[in-house]
Design an enzyme around this catalytic site. Structure first.
Site, PDB file in Angstrom:
ATOM      1  N   GLN A 262      27.844 123.900 -49.843  1.00 14.18           N
ATOM      2  CA  GLN A 262      29.051 123.843 -49.026  1.00 14.18           C
ATOM      3  C   GLN A 262      30.271 124.291 -49.830  1.00 14.18           C
ATOM      4  O   GLN A 262      30.209 124.434 -51.050  1.00 14.18           O
ATOM      5  CB  GLN A 262      29.263 122.419 -48.520  1.00 14.18           C
ATOM      6  N   HIS A 294      36.966 102.766 -45.969  1.00 17.57           N
ATOM      7  CA  HIS A 294      35.939 102.272 -46.873  1.00 17.57           C
ATOM      8  C   HIS A 294      35.863 100.750 -46.899  1.00 17.57           C
ATOM      9  O   HIS A 294      34.765 100.187 -47.061  1.00 17.57           O
ATOM     10  CB  HIS A 294      36.149 102.856 -48.270  1.00 17.57           C
ATOM     11  N   ASP A 316      31.696 110.845 -52.993  1.00 16.45           N
ATOM     12  CA  ASP A 316      33.045 110.723 -53.566  1.00 16.45           C
ATOM     13  C   ASP A 316      33.239 109.421 -54.326  1.00 16.45           C
ATOM     14  O   ASP A 316      34.259 109.235 -55.002  1.00 16.45           O
ATOM     15  CB  ASP A 316      34.112 110.858 -52.475  1.00 16.45           C
ATOM     16  N   ASP A 336      22.953 111.472 -52.551  1.00 17.36           N
ATOM     17  CA  ASP A 336      23.861 112.476 -52.005  1.00 17.36           C
ATOM     18  C   ASP A 336      23.278 113.851 -52.301  1.00 17.36           C
ATOM     19  O   ASP A 336      22.821 114.120 -53.416  1.00 17.36           O
ATOM     20  CB  ASP A 336      25.254 112.355 -52.608  1.00 17.36           C
ATOM     21  N   ASP A 370      18.259 115.193 -50.249  1.00 16.62           N
ATOM     22  CA  ASP A 370      18.524 115.005 -48.830  1.00 16.62           C
ATOM     23  C   ASP A 370      18.152 113.577 -48.447  1.00 16.62           C
ATOM     24  O   ASP A 370      17.051 113.104 -48.775  1.00 16.62           O
ATOM     25  CB  ASP A 370      17.709 116.014 -48.035  1.00 16.62           C
ATOM     26  N   ALA A 371      19.041 112.869 -47.763  1.00 18.07           N
ATOM     27  CA  ALA A 371      18.809 111.453 -47.445  1.00 18.07           C
ATOM     28  C   ALA A 371      17.539 111.264 -46.621  1.00 18.07           C
ATOM     29  O   ALA A 371      16.777 110.309 -46.837  1.00 18.07           O
ATOM     30  CB  ALA A 371      20.020 110.881 -46.714  1.00 18.07           C
ATOM     31  N   ASP A 388      26.970 106.558 -45.247  1.00 15.43           N
ATOM     32  CA  ASP A 388      28.285 107.203 -45.213  1.00 15.43           C
ATOM     33  C   ASP A 388      28.054 108.706 -45.179  1.00 15.43           C
ATOM     34  O   ASP A 388      28.288 109.410 -46.150  1.00 15.43           O
ATOM     35  CB  ASP A 388      29.089 106.781 -46.443  1.00 15.43           C
TER      36      ASP A 388
END
EC number: 2.5.1.16
Length: 529
Positions: A262, A294, A316, A336, A370-371, A388
């Protein structure tokens, strides 16, 4: 009247060639191979840019492919008028194709950044490139036959073999060579230069005796023009990309990079009070109010067992910050996809200040995967799970909001575990929001919905879940000091206005891998806002 740029050449007469026919035929087939590879790169570049800018890969690919295939038919028909002078017109077609295809990414990016005309520009470029690609084969067929007359079936087989092998090479070179080595803009410009040199130079060398002086001079000047334009774009590409990117964002861009997955952009206002992270143009957080999001995401799920915590997404580190405030948390696994986001959050001084160095905490293990794939293979069980994840605006992210995904998430929970899922905006995208609840129910999770206001996002919603019953929404007794969330806010967060409750949305259906309904629910949301 005869074209003064092209020497007359009676149909069916053999070309006068500077080399033996066998070598000439090989040169033409090599040009077919190279031009086919370049043509596929142009096609893939249009799809890739659409997925970068809009995130909807399937729609962008469908538009590009459908328009281009139709246009190739148009180009094939139109080329019948050009076959009397195939060498000259093939060179013209390749010159135009290299110019249009090579500059297509620049034109599309400019249309998106400054003029809000991306979709019309995409259709127009796809059509024009398709017409030019479609005109190639009839002209090449004529050239092959003029070099040495042979059976039509044999000539077609040779041409298509070179064409298809070229497509294979172009398709593999695009993701594995061009993008990593040169990037999208510069890579496509370089391909255009290769296209121009191959297509036009073959004609100027091999078929020069069929051209008049004027024709030769015109093609040489055209090749020089294409190369000059391409070199100019390469020289100015960095400046163009900076200016175009900045046009997309309100505040100055302080960091930008393209990872394997990305585009990552950080902006910050001049007062240095508002740092924002964007992934593929979508806002991930604003430092002005990210704590509202959050705190609301994390603290309700921590009201229960929490020794082992799983975070899906959240590269993040801001959700981690809230989780690590609980001293009895022994282990956190963060999954992530993009290591570049995690590395930025760990090393960039402004983000690491926001997340309080959470990614360097010894209790944290980062897994770049990848989740969905990771949940399928893990045998670990967790006391608390925080999802998230990015919004479901394409197939890649929609699977993270599917019944199948929530079934895998349920398997990763201990018997009395709790999970929380960010589910988008119940106000702006109510059908997508309530579809998430239906999907979670189908997977055997019992949910408690709640929503809060996050000014940079708007009204935002979550689902707290257990495997045995709908969990109570509350703060842990030992919750750390919070800036936004308290018991009164959580009580109010469970209230949804009548026009945003599920019965007012026509009871949205669950989303699955084979029926990713949430994409349409999400795509049709935000209308008028």
């Amino acid at each position: 009247m005869a074209d003064p740029a092209v020497a007359e050449h009676p149909a069916g007469q053999a070309e006068r060639l500077p080399v033996p026919p066998r070598l000439a035929r090989f040169a033409v087939l090599f040009a077919v191979f190279v031009c086919a590879a370049c043509g596929l790169v142009y096609e893939l570049a249009l799809v890739a840019l659409g997925s970068y800018l809009l995130g909807d890969t399937i729609t962008q690919a469908s538009v590009v492919l459908a328009v281009m295939v139709f246009a190739m038919g148009v180009g094939s028909l139109a080329s019948k008028r050009l076959t009397e002078r195939p060498a000259f017109w093939f060179a013209v077609v390749e010159g135009l194709l290299s110019l249009v295809g090579g500059l297509s990414v620049l034109v599309l990016y400019a249309a998106f950044a400054w003029f809000s005309l991306y979709q019309p520009a995409l259709v127009g470029l796809s059509f024009l490139i398709g017409v030019l690609i479609g005109a190639e084969i009839p002209l090449l067929m004529t050239l092959i036959q003029r070099i040495r007359r042979q059976e039509a079936a044999t000539a077609v087989a040779d041409l298509f073999a070179a064409d298809y092998v070229g497509g294979l090479i172009g398709g593999l070179a695009f993701p594995f060579l061009l993008l990593p080595a040169f990037g999208l803009l510069e890579g496509v410009v370089l391909v255009g230069m290769v296209n121009a040199v191959t297509g036009m130079a073959v004609v100027l060398w091999l078929f020069r005796r069929s051209l008049t002086r004027l024709g030769t001079a015109g093609l040489a000047a055209g090749l020089a023009l294409v190369m000059a334009a391409s070199v100019s774009v390469l020289a100015l590409s960095d400046r163009f990309e900076v200016d175009a990117r900045q046009a997309l964002y309100r505040d100055p861009v302080v960091h930008a990079q393209r990872s394997d997955y990305q585009e990552i952009v950080l902006t910050e206002n001049l007062a240095r009070t508002d740092l924002r992270l964007f992934l593929n143009g979508d806002l991930q957080f604003s430092s002005l109010d990210e704590y509202r999001y959050h705190e609301s995401l994390v603290h309700p799920v921590m009201d229960g067992p929490r020794r082992d915590v799983l975070v899906l997404g959240g590269g993040d580190g801001l959700a981690l910050r809230e989780i690590l405030a609980y001293e009895d948390v022994a282990r956190v696994v963060l999954v992530d996809l993009d290591p570049a986001v995690v590395e930025l959050a760990r090393t960039h001084p402004r983000i690491s200040e926001l997340n309080r160095g959470a990614l360097d905490d010894p209790r944290v293990t980062v897994v770049n995967d990848d989740a969905f794939t990771w949940l399928r293979t893990t045998a670990d069980r967790f006391d608390a799970v925080v999802a998230d994840l990015p919004d479901p605006d394409d197939v890649a992210t929609a699977k993270l909001y599917s019944v199948e995904f929530y079934g895998l998430l349920r398997q990763a929970m201990t018997a009395d575990a709790r999970a929380v899922v960010q589910a988008g905006s119940p106000y702006f995208a109510p059908r997508a929001y309530w579809s998430v609840q239906r999907s979670m129910h189908e997977a055997g999770l019992h949910t408690t919905p709640y929503n809060v206001d996050v000014p940079s996002f708007g009204n935002w919603g979550f689902f707290l879940a257990r495997t045995d019953r709908a969990p109570e929404l509350a703060l842990p007794a030992d919750a750390p000091d919070t800036a936004f969330l308290d018991a009164a806010v959580l009580e109010a967060a469970q209230v949804f206005p009548k026009d945003r409750r599920p019965d007012a949305q026509g009871e949205p259906l669950p989303s699955t891998l084979l029926h990713p309904r949430i994409i349409d629910y999400h795509r049709n949301a935000w209308a008028g806002y």
